[in-house]
Design an enzyme around this catalytic site. Sequence first.
Site, PDB file in Angstrom:
ATOM      1  N   ASN A 150      14.069 -44.065   2.221  1.00 49.53           N
ATOM      2  CA  ASN A 150      13.212 -43.892   1.039  1.00 49.53           C
ATOM      3  C   ASN A 150      11.748 -43.589   1.361  1.00 49.53           C
ATOM      4  O   ASN A 150      11.060 -43.013   0.537  1.00 49.53           O
ATOM      5  CB  ASN A 150      13.347 -45.096   0.087  1.00 49.53           C
ATOM      6  CG  ASN A 150      12.866 -46.377   0.699  1.00 49.53           C
ATOM      7  OD1 ASN A 150      12.828 -46.514   1.922  1.00 49.53           O
ATOM      8  ND2 ASN A 150      12.497 -47.331  -0.134  1.00 49.53           N
ATOM      9  N   LYS A 173      16.087 -44.991  15.315  1.00 43.76           N
ATOM     10  CA  LYS A 173      17.367 -44.599  14.694  1.00 43.76           C
ATOM     11  C   LYS A 173      17.066 -44.508  13.198  1.00 43.76           C
ATOM     12  O   LYS A 173      17.080 -45.496  12.471  1.00 43.76           O
ATOM     13  CB  LYS A 173      18.426 -45.662  14.985  1.00 43.76           C
ATOM     14  CG  LYS A 173      19.868 -45.177  14.951  1.00 43.76           C
ATOM     15  CD  LYS A 173      20.305 -44.537  13.663  1.00 43.76           C
ATOM     16  CE  LYS A 173      20.561 -45.528  12.553  1.00 43.76           C
ATOM     17  NZ  LYS A 173      20.760 -44.858  11.230  1.00 43.76           N
ATOM     18  N   SER A 226      18.620 -52.541   3.660  1.00 42.13           N
ATOM     19  CA  SER A 226      19.203 -53.456   2.684  1.00 42.13           C
ATOM     20  C   SER A 226      19.356 -54.859   3.269  1.00 42.13           C
ATOM     21  O   SER A 226      19.444 -55.040   4.489  1.00 42.13           O
ATOM     22  CB  SER A 226      20.560 -52.930   2.233  1.00 42.13           C
ATOM     23  OG  SER A 226      21.431 -52.899   3.332  1.00 42.13           O
ATOM     24  N   GLU A 247      12.692 -56.133   7.106  1.00 43.29           N
ATOM     25  CA  GLU A 247      12.081 -55.902   5.787  1.00 43.29           C
ATOM     26  C   GLU A 247      13.188 -55.398   4.874  1.00 43.29           C
ATOM     27  O   GLU A 247      13.795 -54.354   5.159  1.00 43.29           O
ATOM     28  CB  GLU A 247      10.945 -54.884   5.870  1.00 43.29           C
ATOM     29  CG  GLU A 247       9.701 -55.402   6.551  1.00 43.29           C
ATOM     30  CD  GLU A 247       9.097 -56.622   5.879  1.00 43.29           C
ATOM     31  OE1 GLU A 247       9.348 -56.858   4.681  1.00 43.29           O
ATOM     32  OE2 GLU A 247       8.383 -57.372   6.571  1.00 43.29           O
ATOM     33  N   CYS A 281      11.224 -50.225  -2.248  1.00 39.64           N
ATOM     34  CA  CYS A 281      11.519 -51.659  -2.140  1.00 39.64           C
ATOM     35  C   CYS A 281      10.552 -52.458  -3.006  1.00 39.64           C
ATOM     36  O   CYS A 281      10.877 -53.546  -3.452  1.00 39.64           O
ATOM     37  CB  CYS A 281      11.444 -52.107  -0.693  1.00 39.64           C
ATOM     38  SG  CYS A 281       9.897 -51.663   0.073  1.00 39.64           S
ATOM     39  N   GLU A 382      19.189 -56.225  -6.809  1.00 33.95           N
ATOM     40  CA  GLU A 382      18.415 -54.992  -6.658  1.00 33.95           C
ATOM     41  C   GLU A 382      19.269 -53.810  -7.108  1.00 33.95           C
ATOM     42  O   GLU A 382      20.420 -53.689  -6.696  1.00 33.95           O
ATOM     43  CB  GLU A 382      18.034 -54.825  -5.183  1.00 33.95           C
ATOM     44  CG  GLU A 382      17.086 -53.673  -4.945  1.00 33.95           C
ATOM     45  CD  GLU A 382      16.755 -53.490  -3.464  1.00 33.95           C
ATOM     46  OE1 GLU A 382      17.675 -53.527  -2.642  1.00 33.95           O
ATOM     47  OE2 GLU A 382      15.571 -53.301  -3.161  1.00 33.95           O
ATOM     48  N   GLU A 461       4.630 -56.539   8.663  1.00 38.75           N
ATOM     49  CA  GLU A 461       4.348 -55.242   9.268  1.00 38.75           C
ATOM     50  C   GLU A 461       2.959 -54.783   8.845  1.00 38.75           C
ATOM     51  O   GLU A 461       2.345 -55.347   7.941  1.00 38.75           O
ATOM     52  CB  GLU A 461       5.383 -54.216   8.808  1.00 38.75           C
ATOM     53  CG  GLU A 461       6.789 -54.594   9.197  1.00 38.75           C
ATOM     54  CD  GLU A 461       7.732 -53.407   9.208  1.00 38.75           C
ATOM     55  OE1 GLU A 461       8.400 -53.185   8.205  1.00 38.75           O
ATOM     56  OE2 GLU A 461       7.767 -52.699  10.245  1.00 38.75           O
TER      57      GLU A 461
HETATM   58  P1  NAD Z   1      20.709 -49.580   4.707  1.00 37.61           P
HETATM   59  O1  NAD Z   1      20.675 -51.017   5.070  1.00 37.61           O
HETATM   60  O2  NAD Z   1      21.967 -49.003   4.182  1.00 37.61           O
HETATM   61  O3  NAD Z   1      20.335 -48.684   5.967  1.00 37.61           O
HETATM   62  C1  NAD Z   1      19.116 -48.854   6.665  1.00 37.61           C
HETATM   63  C2  NAD Z   1      19.293 -48.364   8.090  1.00 37.61           C
HETATM   64  O4  NAD Z   1      20.208 -49.224   8.773  1.00 37.61           O
HETATM   65  C3  NAD Z   1      19.869 -46.955   8.212  1.00 37.61           C
HETATM   66  O5  NAD Z   1      19.225 -46.315   9.297  1.00 37.61           O
HETATM   67  C4  NAD Z   1      21.339 -47.219   8.529  1.00 37.61           C
HETATM   68  O6  NAD Z   1      21.962 -46.167   9.237  1.00 37.61           O
HETATM   69  C5  NAD Z   1      21.236 -48.449   9.399  1.00 37.61           C
HETATM   70  N1  NAD Z   1      22.440 -49.285   9.440  1.00 37.61           N
HETATM   71  C6  NAD Z   1      23.411 -49.411   8.494  1.00 37.61           C
HETATM   72  N2  NAD Z   1      24.317 -50.337   8.879  1.00 37.61           N
HETATM   73  C7  NAD Z   1      23.900 -50.814  10.092  1.00 37.61           C
HETATM   74  C8  NAD Z   1      24.397 -51.810  10.993  1.00 37.61           C
HETATM   75  N3  NAD Z   1      25.502 -52.504  10.718  1.00 37.61           N
HETATM   76  N4  NAD Z   1      23.712 -52.041  12.129  1.00 37.61           N
HETATM   77  C9  NAD Z   1      22.566 -51.377  12.400  1.00 37.61           C
HETATM   78  N5  NAD Z   1      22.051 -50.419  11.596  1.00 37.61           N
HETATM   79  C10 NAD Z   1      22.708 -50.145  10.445  1.00 37.61           C
HETATM   80  O7  NAD Z   1      19.497 -49.363   3.676  1.00 37.61           O
HETATM   81  P2  NAD Z   1      19.072 -48.015   2.939  1.00 37.61           P
HETATM   82  O8  NAD Z   1      20.057 -47.730   1.848  1.00 37.61           O
HETATM   83  O9  NAD Z   1      18.785 -46.929   3.931  1.00 37.61           O
HETATM   84  O10 NAD Z   1      17.669 -48.417   2.288  1.00 37.61           O
HETATM   85  C11 NAD Z   1      17.543 -49.011   1.031  1.00 37.61           C
HETATM   86  C12 NAD Z   1      17.216 -50.477   1.176  1.00 37.61           C
HETATM   87  O11 NAD Z   1      16.061 -50.622   1.975  1.00 37.61           O
HETATM   88  C13 NAD Z   1      16.890 -51.156  -0.135  1.00 37.61           C
HETATM   89  O12 NAD Z   1      17.519 -52.417  -0.181  1.00 37.61           O
HETATM   90  C14 NAD Z   1      15.373 -51.342  -0.074  1.00 37.61           C
HETATM   91  O13 NAD Z   1      14.879 -52.406  -0.823  1.00 37.61           O
HETATM   92  C15 NAD Z   1      15.159 -51.542   1.382  1.00 37.61           C
HETATM   93  N6  NAD Z   1      13.789 -51.221   1.763  1.00 37.61           N
HETATM   94  C16 NAD Z   1      12.966 -52.262   2.112  1.00 37.61           C
HETATM   95  C17 NAD Z   1      11.639 -52.000   2.457  1.00 37.61           C
HETATM   96  C18 NAD Z   1      10.715 -53.128   2.840  1.00 37.61           C
HETATM   97  O14 NAD Z   1       9.748 -52.879   3.529  1.00 37.61           O
HETATM   98  N7  NAD Z   1      10.981 -54.356   2.428  1.00 37.61           N
HETATM   99  C19 NAD Z   1      11.154 -50.690   2.457  1.00 37.61           C
HETATM  100  C20 NAD Z   1      12.021 -49.671   2.097  1.00 37.61           C
HETATM  101  C21 NAD Z   1      13.352 -49.938   1.765  1.00 37.61           C
END
Ligand code: NAD
Length: 483
Positions: A150, A173, A226, A247, A281, A382, A461
């Site tokens: 995002n 990654k 997530s 995060e 987020c 969420e 961060e």
């Molecule tokens: P996601 O958890 O699906 O994926 C995030 C990353 O993790 C991707 O690069 C994905 O390929 C990788 N990944 C997935 N499964 C994994 C595993 N088992 N082991 C290691 N890596 C793995 O999240 P998303 O859909 O890309 O992002 C949306 C989420 O991110 C929302 O929940 C949002 O709130 C959160 N977010 C948080 C912040 C913050 O700073 N708090 C900022 C932006 C987004």
Amino acid sequence: MNLANYINGEWIPARTGVTFERRNPADTRDLVGRFPESGAEDVSAAVEAARAALPTWRRLAPDARAQFLYKAADLLAARKDAVAAALTREEGKSLPEAAGETGRGVVLLRYYAGEGLRVGGDVIPSTNPNTLLFTERMPLGVVGLITPWNFPVAIPLWKIAPALIYGNCVILKPSELAPHTAHLLAEVLHEAGLPKGVFNLVQGGRAAGEALVNAPGVDGISFTGSTATGKSIARACVERGAKYQLEMGGKNPVVVLEDADLSQAVELTVQGAMRSAGEKCTATSRAIVVDRVADEFTRRVVGRVRDLHLGPGTDPDAYLGPLISEKARDNVLTNIEKAKQEGAHVLCGGQAGHRPDLAHGHYVWPAVLDHVTPGMTIAQEEVFGPVLAILRVPDFDAALKVANDVAYGLSASVFTRDLGNAMRFAREIEAGMVRVNGETAGVEPQAPFGGVKASSSFSREQGQAAKDFYTQIKTIAFDKAGA
Ligand code: NAD
């Protein structure tokens, strides 16, 4: 376009021989490109390169490391329009938002370039008058950065820039849903002249992420994404003794009190909920409004949301664009349906984009739901889409209770003119970032960023707080030789 990984200063395809494609979420007939679906072997090659580069990189003076960041900042600034266009094409947010995010990337690189000479340590009084006792910050080592889609410029850079300036080597990654932007960042870092192996890019999805988390040569993992994924990463890191930083999600509230400037509250609530299609987020997902102004606030919010223009990010009039994927769109629609079944009133939006020009994208009309109660799923989980839930409460005490009654605690805001209530909110709200008369989304790079409860692990961060993750403290005592 068939793009490669960046490992040890070279562009190389995945050893798995497999690729994945990314399509434009505003029009899925548009293929952005094909990218390496990396596996454990690719991650191992990147870890080996980073470990080999580490001894020289960590010994370099911070101002020498800074020169690479300044160069990268200049290159990114010069390419701002191209990077923003690529970001909009694969992620869907509007072009002005994408350009703003790219500009923020430039600021982050310059900010951390300057931080290298400020990292410092402490001189500590010793109980022995002949001893000089002090601390130094050492790099953590090789760090794995796992990022979401995002903010595909800002989030990787708010991890990469501090990691590099404090003397770490990096393996990024990025999300499989925003691989092209990551590729463009890697090009910038390559052209900035970083020594080989200091920065590496490994594209791919979950398998590549898991391999990075489990790689013994990786000293720390900084993850944004997530909550479910974050928890699994934490478990794996604890198991092998790696440092980690998470995060994750949010369920961010605005509280609107009877003395609020309603025009301001309406505008900033809509902005926080609907910009970037609610895929932040820190997006506002709950408006907790005291009864005395709830009807008026709701009427004005609905009027404003009905006027928002939905369209591709390249449309100069678009206030919000498509969601990132079909799965994300279906998830938002399912959440709205469930909210209706649980008793919420949908006042506007909440359907898939049904205009002919939106037929090939993942659009959802921005939705406002009234009479949401704290026990409903839509008030707790969420959604990550353009959906605002309005919860009506009798007074400020009830508002605070409802605001805190969720698993998350990322950002929160209160609209009021009462200094006492503002202070009380700032103190009592369970959130890592608090605004008074501001939007829940939007942070400055020099300030710490992060949440409490299920939104974050315990570190922060950005700003100077980043050094707590990317360095470790060494305590040193000097005594004179001999008796
Ligand atoms: P996601 O958890 O699906 O994926 C995030 C990353 O993790 C991707 O690069 C994905 O390929 C990788 N990944 C997935 N499964 C994994 C595993 N088992 N082991 C290691 N890596 C793995 O999240 P998303 O859909 O890309 O992002 C949306 C989420 O991110 C929302 O929940 C949002 O709130 C959160 N977010 C948080 C912040 C913050 O700073 N708090 C900022 C932006 C987004």
